[in-house]
Design a protein around this motif. Structure first.
Motif, PDB file in Angstrom:
ATOM      1  N   ALA A  44       5.303 -36.078 -50.625  1.00 18.84           N
ATOM      2  CA  ALA A  44       4.314 -36.752 -49.768  1.00 18.84           C
ATOM      3  C   ALA A  44       4.928 -37.090 -48.417  1.00 18.84           C
ATOM      4  O   ALA A  44       6.142 -37.333 -48.286  1.00 18.84           O
ATOM      5  CB  ALA A  44       3.807 -38.006 -50.449  1.00 18.84           C
ATOM      6  N   GLN A  45       4.058 -37.130 -47.416  1.00 15.03           N
ATOM      7  CA  GLN A  45       4.486 -37.530 -46.080  1.00 15.03           C
ATOM      8  C   GLN A  45       4.362 -39.032 -45.891  1.00 15.03           C
ATOM      9  O   GLN A  45       5.199 -39.667 -45.247  1.00 15.03           O
ATOM     10  CB  GLN A  45       3.646 -36.790 -45.037  1.00 15.03           C
ATOM     11  CG  GLN A  45       4.126 -36.924 -43.610  1.00 15.03           C
ATOM     12  CD  GLN A  45       3.326 -36.037 -42.682  1.00 15.03           C
ATOM     13  OE1 GLN A  45       2.109 -36.022 -42.743  1.00 15.03           O
ATOM     14  NE2 GLN A  45       4.021 -35.287 -41.838  1.00 15.03           N
ATOM     15  N   SER A  46       3.306 -39.601 -46.449  1.00 13.41           N
ATOM     16  CA  SER A  46       3.127 -41.051 -46.451  1.00 13.41           C
ATOM     17  C   SER A  46       2.367 -41.436 -47.706  1.00 13.41           C
ATOM     18  O   SER A  46       1.577 -40.649 -48.238  1.00 13.41           O
ATOM     19  CB  SER A  46       2.364 -41.511 -45.206  1.00 13.41           C
ATOM     20  OG  SER A  46       1.016 -41.061 -45.258  1.00 13.41           O
ATOM     21  N   VAL A  47       2.602 -42.686 -48.171  1.00 12.75           N
ATOM     22  CA  VAL A  47       1.950 -43.188 -49.374  1.00 12.75           C
ATOM     23  C   VAL A  47       1.528 -44.634 -49.116  1.00 12.75           C
ATOM     24  O   VAL A  47       2.320 -45.445 -48.593  1.00 12.75           O
ATOM     25  CB  VAL A  47       2.868 -43.126 -50.611  1.00 12.75           C
ATOM     26  CG1 VAL A  47       2.149 -43.666 -51.840  1.00 12.75           C
ATOM     27  CG2 VAL A  47       3.339 -41.697 -50.857  1.00 12.75           C
ATOM     28  N   THR A  48       0.279 -44.954 -49.486  1.00 12.30           N
ATOM     29  CA  THR A  48      -0.252 -46.293 -49.282  1.00 12.30           C
ATOM     30  C   THR A  48      -0.946 -46.759 -50.541  1.00 12.30           C
ATOM     31  O   THR A  48      -1.706 -45.978 -51.168  1.00 12.30           O
ATOM     32  CB  THR A  48      -1.266 -46.322 -48.116  1.00 12.30           C
ATOM     33  OG1 THR A  48      -0.629 -45.819 -46.937  1.00 12.30           O
ATOM     34  CG2 THR A  48      -1.779 -47.728 -47.863  1.00 12.30           C
ATOM     35  N   ALA A  49      -0.708 -47.993 -50.968  1.00 11.62           N
ATOM     36  CA  ALA A  49      -1.446 -48.607 -52.070  1.00 11.62           C
ATOM     37  C   ALA A  49      -2.630 -49.363 -51.481  1.00 11.62           C
ATOM     38  O   ALA A  49      -2.451 -50.232 -50.617  1.00 11.62           O
ATOM     39  CB  ALA A  49      -0.556 -49.550 -52.866  1.00 11.62           C
ATOM     40  N   VAL A  80      -3.864 -45.125 -54.986  1.00 12.46           N
ATOM     41  CA  VAL A  80      -2.761 -44.615 -54.183  1.00 12.46           C
ATOM     42  C   VAL A  80      -3.285 -43.513 -53.279  1.00 12.46           C
ATOM     43  O   VAL A  80      -3.893 -42.535 -53.755  1.00 12.46           O
ATOM     44  CB  VAL A  80      -1.619 -44.086 -55.062  1.00 12.46           C
ATOM     45  CG1 VAL A  80      -0.511 -43.493 -54.197  1.00 12.46           C
ATOM     46  CG2 VAL A  80      -1.074 -45.204 -55.957  1.00 12.46           C
ATOM     47  N   VAL A  81      -3.065 -43.677 -51.966  1.00 10.59           N
ATOM     48  CA  VAL A  81      -3.455 -42.662 -50.980  1.00 10.59           C
ATOM     49  C   VAL A  81      -2.177 -41.994 -50.489  1.00 10.59           C
ATOM     50  O   VAL A  81      -1.284 -42.658 -49.960  1.00 10.59           O
ATOM     51  CB  VAL A  81      -4.226 -43.285 -49.810  1.00 10.59           C
ATOM     52  CG1 VAL A  81      -4.600 -42.205 -48.796  1.00 10.59           C
ATOM     53  CG2 VAL A  81      -5.470 -44.005 -50.311  1.00 10.59           C
ATOM     54  N   ALA A  82      -2.100 -40.678 -50.697  1.00  9.81           N
ATOM     55  CA  ALA A  82      -0.909 -39.932 -50.267  1.00  9.81           C
ATOM     56  C   ALA A  82      -1.329 -38.838 -49.296  1.00  9.81           C
ATOM     57  O   ALA A  82      -2.356 -38.175 -49.498  1.00  9.81           O
ATOM     58  CB  ALA A  82      -0.201 -39.322 -51.465  1.00  9.81           C
ATOM     59  N   ASP A  86       0.121 -30.808 -43.320  1.00  2.19           N
ATOM     60  CA  ASP A  86      -0.891 -29.746 -43.202  1.00  2.19           C
ATOM     61  C   ASP A  86      -1.932 -29.828 -44.308  1.00  2.19           C
ATOM     62  O   ASP A  86      -2.426 -28.801 -44.804  1.00  2.19           O
ATOM     63  CB  ASP A  86      -0.226 -28.355 -43.237  1.00  2.19           C
ATOM     64  CG  ASP A  86       0.807 -28.184 -42.136  1.00  2.19           C
ATOM     65  OD1 ASP A  86       0.552 -28.686 -41.021  1.00  2.19           O
ATOM     66  OD2 ASP A  86       1.854 -27.578 -42.410  1.00  2.19           O
ATOM     67  N   GLY A  87      -2.283 -31.038 -44.750  1.00  2.22           N
ATOM     68  CA  GLY A  87      -3.300 -31.164 -45.782  1.00  2.22           C
ATOM     69  C   GLY A  87      -4.013 -32.492 -45.693  1.00  2.22           C
ATOM     70  O   GLY A  87      -3.534 -33.432 -45.035  1.00  2.22           O
ATOM     71  N   PRO A  88      -5.162 -32.621 -46.363  1.00  2.00           N
ATOM     72  CA  PRO A  88      -5.908 -33.883 -46.337  1.00  2.00           C
ATOM     73  C   PRO A  88      -5.231 -34.936 -47.212  1.00  2.00           C
ATOM     74  O   PRO A  88      -4.366 -34.641 -48.043  1.00  2.00           O
ATOM     75  CB  PRO A  88      -7.270 -33.486 -46.912  1.00  2.00           C
ATOM     76  CG  PRO A  88      -6.961 -32.339 -47.824  1.00  2.00           C
ATOM     77  CD  PRO A  88      -5.838 -31.581 -47.172  1.00  2.00           C
ATOM     78  N   ALA A  89      -5.647 -36.176 -47.030  1.00  2.00           N
ATOM     79  CA  ALA A  89      -5.134 -37.273 -47.848  1.00  2.00           C
ATOM     80  C   ALA A  89      -5.714 -37.170 -49.261  1.00  2.00           C
ATOM     81  O   ALA A  89      -6.863 -36.760 -49.460  1.00  2.00           O
ATOM     82  CB  ALA A  89      -5.495 -38.606 -47.230  1.00  2.00           C
ATOM     83  N   HIS A  90      -4.921 -37.534 -50.246  1.00  5.67           N
ATOM     84  CA  HIS A  90      -5.337 -37.527 -51.635  1.00  5.67           C
ATOM     85  C   HIS A  90      -5.366 -38.961 -52.151  1.00  5.67           C
ATOM     86  O   HIS A  90      -4.346 -39.669 -52.075  1.00  5.67           O
ATOM     87  CB  HIS A  90      -4.367 -36.694 -52.483  1.00  5.67           C
ATOM     88  CG  HIS A  90      -4.414 -35.220 -52.194  1.00  5.67           C
ATOM     89  ND1 HIS A  90      -5.192 -34.351 -52.905  1.00  5.67           N
ATOM     90  CD2 HIS A  90      -3.784 -34.490 -51.248  1.00  5.67           C
ATOM     91  CE1 HIS A  90      -5.038 -33.132 -52.419  1.00  5.67           C
ATOM     92  NE2 HIS A  90      -4.178 -33.188 -51.401  1.00  5.67           N
TER      93      HIS A  90
END
Length: 712
Positions: A44-49, A80-82, A86-90
């Motif tokens: 992941a490039q970034s991860v947010t709770a 969890v948002v990751a 080159d891709g959308p957030a999951h």
């Protein structure tokens, strides 16, 4: 809070740690109410709770794809948002924030081997867990070092779905949000010596269509309509009711029909033929069709060859609505060595007995359950209850009981170990069978547990309270073998072998017997029942009608394998359908009509079933000039008139004086030689009269049987 050791983080990141929830999820960080959130999001490039109250807590990469962040306040649901290059957030829920789905009582009962609803807690279950919808997974694997859930939902990469060990119970558990019905999955188990192995779920309630082997998440929304049937069953006993069983292999009865598609034609056919029950050869999942279902890999999963579990429920419900009981073959005696299933499940012997002298069936190349281990015994006892509870079956026919009872079964001296008392009996298997029967009868009144037991083991149908095995019925294999040898003899020589026909009367009431002409008697070069009959085509048909009349009149319940009711010519094979084309021939249609008439007459006469297992309700019939080609006996019931069964196994008509038990008129209720069934029409003009002493002059048709009911 001290950060976790890197080696621990490496194991968690790899999905090889036994307690991933100890690291991942949300945990208290300090006494002042700060909490730490950790999640695994490699690459992941970034991860947010993102918490339910809208708080967004950025997480920092900690080690090996594990991310961490702190948040104040009470713990609450979060997602969890990751983001990835080159891709959308999951946005996903985190399995590791969820509490276990098994309680301490469940784990205690599993350890004790006393969880009678084991299917409710192990396996895969779609559920609402807290605020999340998903599937809980639980499996017993006490020797595993780690277990992952893999499936189509994670690309068969289970590193992010490692299960947690539930301690000394040997159970592993994980709730996975978002996983639903139809998901295919397996367990990836890290063993002590073999590395990672892939296994289907022993408690799966559905599986892929073979040769695919994955388990399938399922849930039932079927609404049963057989409440009246179940209530009536609970208020009665099969021993004192008619039981005429039609045994079938669903895949070859009418090839191409699934559970639902078979419902209408099967109900119509069995109803027209007058059978009271159907008995399905095993319907639990099995990998090899040529095993006929007797080498089971999915004990809790109806075979997917014919549809889903609810489709089978529909078929059974329809049979019940038509007044037809359902018996299913059950195979707790062995299981195959297929690497994807139970064999060496967590890297070594688990379900199988570890000693090959007790854990291997050399005849079949299969393994034997460790009946003395609590969890294994529980797995099997609960499985029997499962089929009664979840599929409303009315009976289980237990396959190959003799192979379970004896430690020296099919073994030479030195190849088996005596029990603790020096005997050959498998005491652990005996206790297992007793527990299964006692629990099934206690939980589901009115059902039938039926043993295929081929030896003279005492007390198979005696109650467990008296030291018996506790079955309701036992297949009478001695009667089957003797009668088939006798009926295959030329009528000219039968008089020299009368004992083959009559010996069964000596022990007919020692157990509660079922008389079986099963699939085993029409395979492996034995031909069909029809081809065993001597003589030309007419004589074979007459012999069939005679033999079935004798069988239906004999003390005990009856079982007939499909196709024999119309004189199947070829030996049965699971790979093709029955010879239904024979019904285009009037002679075979007449035999089929006769079997329907036989069942109608049987069901109408309580003398033939209400005291089936009471020796006081049976007498042999003799006469002043006895003929060894004749078998004659009388049956009595709880109510109604007695019925005399008179069978002439010679090829010529016989005129005899017989001593019937009561003076007066005896009416013919069945004549196997009637012209309407293709016979020669020999008989007694509908009745016979006895004198004051009960003696009557009776004409018996060639290769024919009469049933006479006392009319007074």
């Amino acid at each position: 809070m001290t950060p976790p050791d890197p080696s621990l983080l490496d194991a968690v990141a790899a999905g090889s740690h036994h307690a991933p929830h100890d690291v991942l999820g949300i945990h208290p960080a300090t006494a002042d109410g700060t909490w730490i959130v950790r999640t695994r999001r490699p690459l992941a490039q970034s991860v947010t709770a993102v918490f339910g109250d809208g708080r967004r807590v950025p997480l920092a990469h900690l080690h090996g794809g594990i991310w961490e962040g702190e948040t104040p306040g009470e713990p609450q649901a979060y997602q969890v948002v990751a983001t990835y290059p080159d891709g959308p957030a999951h946005t996903t829920d985190d399995p590791y924030r969820h509490t276990p789905t098994l309680g301490e009582l469940d784990l205690h009962l599993i350890g004790e081997g006393r969880h009678e609803r084991l299917w409710d807690v192990l396996g895969a279950h779609v559920r609402l867990h807290g605020d999340a919808e998903g599937t809980s997974f639980a499996v017993w694997a006490p020797h595993a070092r780690a277990i992952r859930v893999v499936g189509d939902f994670n690309g068969w990469d289970g590193a992010g779905h490692a299960m947690r060990s539930m301690g000394g119970s040997g159970v592993w558990e994980l709730f996975i949000p978002g996983v639903g019905v139809g998901t295919t999955y397996k367990y990836q188990i890290l063993t002590e010596h073999d590395g990672w192995v892939m296994k289907a779920d022993p408690m799966a309630r559905a599986a892929e269509v073979p040769p695919a082997t994955a388990s399938v998440v399922t849930a039932s929304d079927y609404v049963w309509g057989d409440d009246d049937w179940i209530a009536d069953r609970a208020s009665s006993q099969p021993l004192t009711r008619p039981m005429s069983v039609y045994e079938l292999h669903l895949g070859s009865w009418r090839p191409g029909l699934g559970y639902r598609e078979a419902a209408d034609p099967l109900v119509e056919y069995v109803t027209a033929q007058g059978f009271t029950h159907v008995e399905f050869m095993p319907l639990a999942e099995h990998p090899f069709g040529g095993s006929w279902g007797y080498q089971v890999t999915g004990y809790y999963a109806p075979t997917s060859r014919f549809g889903g579990p609810d489709d089978l429920r529909y078929l059974i419900d329809r049979l019940h609505a038509a007044g037809i009981g359902v018996i299913m073959d059950w195979v707790p005696g062995h299981f195959p060595r297929d690497s994807f299933a139970l064999a060496r499940f967590d890297g070594g012997p688990l379900y199988e007995h570890p000693d090959p002298r007790r854990g291997e069936h050399r005849d079949w190349g299969t393994l034997i359950f460790d009946y003395g281990r609590n969890e294994v015994r529980n797995f099997l006892v609960a499985n029997a209850l499962y089929w009664f509870d979840q599929f409303h079956v009315d009976g289980l026919r237990v396959d190959a009981v003799a192979s379970m009872l004896y430690l020296d079964y099919s073994r030479e001296p030195g190849e088996w170990e005596p029990n603790e008392f020096g005997g050959r009996e498998n005491l652990e298997a005996i206790r297992f069978l007793q527990e299964t029967n006692a629990t099934a009868y206690k939980t589901f009144p009115g059902i039938a547990m039926i043993a295929e037991e081929s030896t003279s083991y005492p007390g198979v149908t005696a109650p467990t309270s008296a030291g018996g095995l506790g079955f309701g019925f036992k297949w009478n294999m001695g009667w089957m073998n003797d009668s088939l040898v006798y009926i295959s003899r030329d009528p000219m020589y039968r008089s020299h072998h009368e004992a083959e026909l009559t010996f069964s009367f000596v022990y007919a009431f020692s157990e509660n017997f079922v008389l079986p002409i099963s699939h085993d008697e029409v395979v492996h070069g034995k031909g069909s029942l029809f081809t065993r009959m001597p003589g030309d085509h007419w004589q074979k048909l007459a012999g069939m009608r005679l033999f079935l009349s004798y069988m239906w009149g004999h003390p005990g319940k009856q079982l007939l394998f499909m196709g024999q009711e119309f004189g199947q010519l070829s030996e049965w094979s699971e790979s093709r359908g029955l010879d239904w084309w024979l019904l285009d021939q009037p002679t075979h249609r007449e035999l089929q009509d006769f079997v329907a008439a036989l069942n109608r007459a049987y069901r109408a006469e309580p003398a033939l079933w209400s005291r089936d297992h009471d020796g006081a309700a049976f007498d042999r019939i003799g006469g002043p000039a006895w003929n060894p080609d004749v078998s004659a006996f009388v049956r009595r019931g709880d109510d109604g008139a007695p019925v005399a069964i008179l069978c002439n196994f010679s090829g010529a008509p016989l005129h005899l004086e017989l001593d019937l038990p009561s003076a007066g008129r005896w009416d013919e209720v069945l004549n196997s030689d009637a012209t309407v069934y293709g016979g020669s029409g020999v008989g007694n003009f509908g009745s016979v009269e006895t004198d004051a002493a009960g003696r009557a002059n009776v004409t018996l048709p060639p290769l024919g049987a009469l049933w006479l009911r006392y009319a007074g």
